[in-house]
Enzyme design. Sequence first.
Site, short mmCIF file in Angstrom:
data_model
loop_
_atom_site.label_atom_id
_atom_site.label_comp_id
_atom_site.label_asym_id
_atom_site.label_seq_id
_atom_site.Cartn_x
_atom_site.Cartn_y
_atom_site.Cartn_z
N ASP A 1 18.43 -27.18 -32.79
CA ASP A 1 18.87 -27.17 -31.39
C ASP A 1 19.43 -25.81 -30.99
O ASP A 1 19.99 -25.66 -29.91
CB ASP A 1 19.87 -28.30 -31.11
CG ASP A 1 21.21 -28.11 -31.81
OD1 ASP A 1 21.23 -27.53 -32.90
OD2 ASP A 1 22.24 -28.55 -31.24
N ASP B 1 21.96 -23.78 -31.99
CA ASP B 1 23.35 -23.38 -31.83
C ASP B 1 23.87 -22.65 -33.07
O ASP B 1 24.78 -21.84 -32.99
CB ASP B 1 24.25 -24.55 -31.41
CG ASP B 1 24.21 -25.74 -32.35
OD1 ASP B 1 23.55 -25.66 -33.39
OD2 ASP B 1 24.86 -26.75 -32.02
N ASP C 1 18.95 -23.08 -36.18
CA ASP C 1 18.73 -24.50 -36.48
C ASP C 1 17.96 -25.16 -35.33
O ASP C 1 17.70 -24.52 -34.29
CB ASP C 1 20.06 -25.20 -36.79
CG ASP C 1 20.97 -25.33 -35.59
OD1 ASP C 1 20.78 -24.60 -34.60
OD2 ASP C 1 21.90 -26.15 -35.62
N SER D 1 21.11 -31.84 -34.27
CA SER D 1 21.48 -30.51 -34.76
C SER D 1 20.68 -30.13 -36.00
O SER D 1 19.45 -30.14 -35.97
CB SER D 1 22.99 -30.47 -35.01
OG SER D 1 23.41 -29.15 -35.30
#
Length: 499
Positions: free
Chosen positions: A228, A230, A226, A76
């Site tokens: 990834d 999300d 960010d 993340s």
Amino acid sequence: QGLSNYLKKCFPNQEIKVAIAHDCRNNSKKFAKIVADVFAANGIKVFLFSDLRPTPELSFTVRYLGCQAGIVLTASHNPPEYNGYKVYWQDGGQTVPPEDGDIMKAIEAIDFKDIKFNADESLIHYIDKELDNAFAEASIKHGDFNAPEKDKLKIVFTSLHGTSITMVPDVLKRAGFTNVHIVEEQAVPDGNFPTVKSPNPEEPEALTIALKKADEIGADIVIGTDPDCDRIGIAVRDLHGKMVLLNGNQTMVMMTEFLLEQQSKKGFKGNEFVASTIVSTPMVKAIADAYKVEYKEGLTGFKWIAKMIKDFPELTFIGGGEESFGYMISDFVRDKDAVTATLLACEIAAFAKAKGSSFYKELLYAYTKYGFYKEYLISLVKKGISGSEEIAQMMKNLRENPLKEIGGEKVTMIHDIQTSISHIVATGKVSTLNIPKSNVLIYYTENGTKIAARPSGTEPKIKFYFSVNTPLERIEDFEATQKILDGKIQKIVEELKLK
């Protein structure tokens, strides 16, 4: 291997299918192939993205391809040295009890020598364009509201070296946003994140280059995601034309209000709901109440919002979010989704600009309608064993010696999520909270002030979430009222000796 064993136990005599995606981090692609090999060695059919893709696309893919599980290799928004993976279940949401605990037991029950690494390559199917197109179409279906004059909205977008570059620019273009300026220095995926200290749009520093570009070209809105894809960070121009970063609560408020307003034009069927989390702004509930739409609240993390959708199939999910810069629109993705949220943010901004307003002015207008809610977060880092003990002691003190007053306001109710008990202070009445247990304590006062204390589940931190509110009669009173609320928060912080 443990997950393979668990899937075979859960789905006997079925063809088991798993989807796998990965982010931009060092070794993520290599790890994704190892994960695919182990599944294939266990006779499980694998759909593996040929290159990096956003986490929400993996969530979408699980249901689109009828998979029983999904995995995304990601850390993340954490620093470059991190990696890990998230496990998704067949509903497209991250695993929740009892599956998560049962999977851990299955993992702990095996030895390293039990792992099958020799893949049956015929079971590994590479996916990319078909899923990209399906996901983009779904994103536009749920995030495009035909805002006028889209070409006049000047957008600066940064992927912060992450996965969103594979999807967000294309979705914006397909939806009609052509005035998009990509931060090229951060457009190349790179697990070392060379231009930022931390690839986290919650941190103002992460958007420094994008904000500079916005001022150079006179942009209306800055959006960063960010690694990834999300989480979403947004900056817009304030009443003085200066770029300001919105917090996750403000973004969530704007998106929820907009979605409910659009739904009200179509007409409500009476089974709609919106969702948020116990540490997020109470303003979302105030908006839901105004539209007479059901509001549901869960623990921190989008897996709990996904669980609500699964647990209440008779209800229609409109949207939901949490303070940590995540939002989810409709239920085609069952996790926070910065692709569709980016599109939605641009729609809101375009509608506002076309009528001579702005994203920021519309936020202030919402404060005049529902009350001005101001949130603040303090994270105290407590490293090592002594830090862990200190955090535990702080939570123990708050439970055993509960606060009677906060900022001169009487505490009226205490929710202890760890014991599932709600305590009304004046009467001593105790009731049971219908929410999974978690180490969170929430205080409410007579004037609507809310303070939540929560040890982080992933970092050596204890977090304190503050929310205060007051009516706002006119937009012209905003800055003076904000100073009053900021002063109130600082007074509480000092009172609790958190500075």
